[in-house]
Enzyme design. Structure first.
Site, short mmCIF file in Angstrom:
data_model
loop_
_atom_site.label_atom_id
_atom_site.label_comp_id
_atom_site.label_asym_id
_atom_site.label_seq_id
_atom_site.Cartn_x
_atom_site.Cartn_y
_atom_site.Cartn_z
N VAL A 143 40.53 35.28 49.66
CA VAL A 143 39.40 36.10 49.22
C VAL A 143 39.96 37.52 49.24
O VAL A 143 40.02 38.15 50.29
CB VAL A 143 38.17 35.94 50.12
CG1 VAL A 143 37.06 36.89 49.69
CG2 VAL A 143 37.68 34.50 50.12
N PRO A 144 40.43 38.00 48.09
CA PRO A 144 41.31 39.18 48.05
C PRO A 144 40.60 40.53 48.16
O PRO A 144 40.57 41.33 47.23
CB PRO A 144 42.01 39.03 46.70
CG PRO A 144 41.01 38.31 45.85
CD PRO A 144 40.30 37.38 46.78
N CYS A 145 40.05 40.81 49.34
CA CYS A 145 39.39 42.10 49.54
C CYS A 145 40.40 43.25 49.51
O CYS A 145 40.01 44.41 49.38
CB CYS A 145 38.56 42.11 50.81
SG CYS A 145 39.44 41.67 52.30
N HIS A 146 41.69 42.92 49.55
CA HIS A 146 42.70 43.98 49.44
C HIS A 146 42.70 44.60 48.04
O HIS A 146 43.26 45.68 47.85
CB HIS A 146 44.10 43.43 49.78
CG HIS A 146 44.60 42.36 48.86
ND1 HIS A 146 44.27 41.03 49.03
CD2 HIS A 146 45.38 42.43 47.75
CE1 HIS A 146 44.85 40.33 48.08
NE2 HIS A 146 45.53 41.15 47.29
N ARG A 147 42.06 43.97 47.07
CA ARG A 147 42.02 44.50 45.70
C ARG A 147 40.90 45.51 45.48
O ARG A 147 40.70 45.99 44.37
CB ARG A 147 41.88 43.34 44.71
CG ARG A 147 43.10 42.43 44.71
CD ARG A 147 43.00 41.33 43.68
NE ARG A 147 44.15 40.43 43.84
CZ ARG A 147 44.10 39.13 43.61
NH1 ARG A 147 42.98 38.57 43.17
NH2 ARG A 147 45.18 38.39 43.79
#
Length: 175
Positions: A143-147
């Site tokens: 779940v790419p919250c780094h984006r």
């Protein structure tokens, strides 16, 4: 390690560790799928963090039984834009679930702002609520919250450290 009354109350979550380019990943999975991917530098702290993240679960270490999941997570972290064959167990509020689903649609190599993500959700939410959902995310990289970045494109907080966020973004080829 059990905390009564949490969203994972009474469930058994098996967990294991794998070394990655970003540090140690702790992966926890139950009957519904991978419920947590946490990144850190200390196994004991990661176990405590799993206990907090998986509120109410009974944790049992089982690196052997989670070999496929651990390999998939290590591969996903090494190539954060790749596909991981992981079934995810996402649990949260309606806003959190909407944010996490929207994050999974942000293409690798791209970023979006908290406000832009909020505007694209199927329910009303603010940029601050998007940030809170990112902070509550238990499933790093998948779940790419780094984006998600600030409106001016700068990098803000990340549950697993701003340096890791910057590295993930760079690994994905974001300018």
């Amino acid at each position: 390690m059990t905390i009564d009354g949490g969203p994972f109350a009474g469930e058994t979550m098996r967990y294991g560790f794998t070394d990655t380019v970003l540090g140690i990943a702790a992966v926890a999975s139950g009957t519904r799928g991978v419920a947590a991917i946490l990144i850190g530098d200390d196994r004991a702290r990661l176990v405590r963090a799993l206990g907090e993240a998986l509120d109410g679960a009974r944790l049992e270490e089982d690196t052997t039984g989670l070999r496929a999941e651990l390999e998939a997570v290590a591969g996903l972290i090494a190539t954060p834009g790749g596909e991981a064959a992981l079934t995810l167990d996402l649990r949260g509020s309606p806003i959190e679930l909407a944010v996490w689903e929207a994050l999974r649609r942000v293409p690798s190599g791209e970023t979006t702002s908290y406000g832009a993500l909020a505007k694209g959700l199927p329910l009303p939410a603010t940029a601050q609520e998007v940030g809170a959902a990112c902070a509550a995310n238990r499933i790093a990289v998948a779940v790419p919250c780094h984006r998600v970045v600030k409106a001016d494109g700068s990098i803000s907080g990340y549950r697993w450290g701003v340096q890791r966020k910057r590295r993930l973004i760079n690994m994905e080829g974001v300018a």
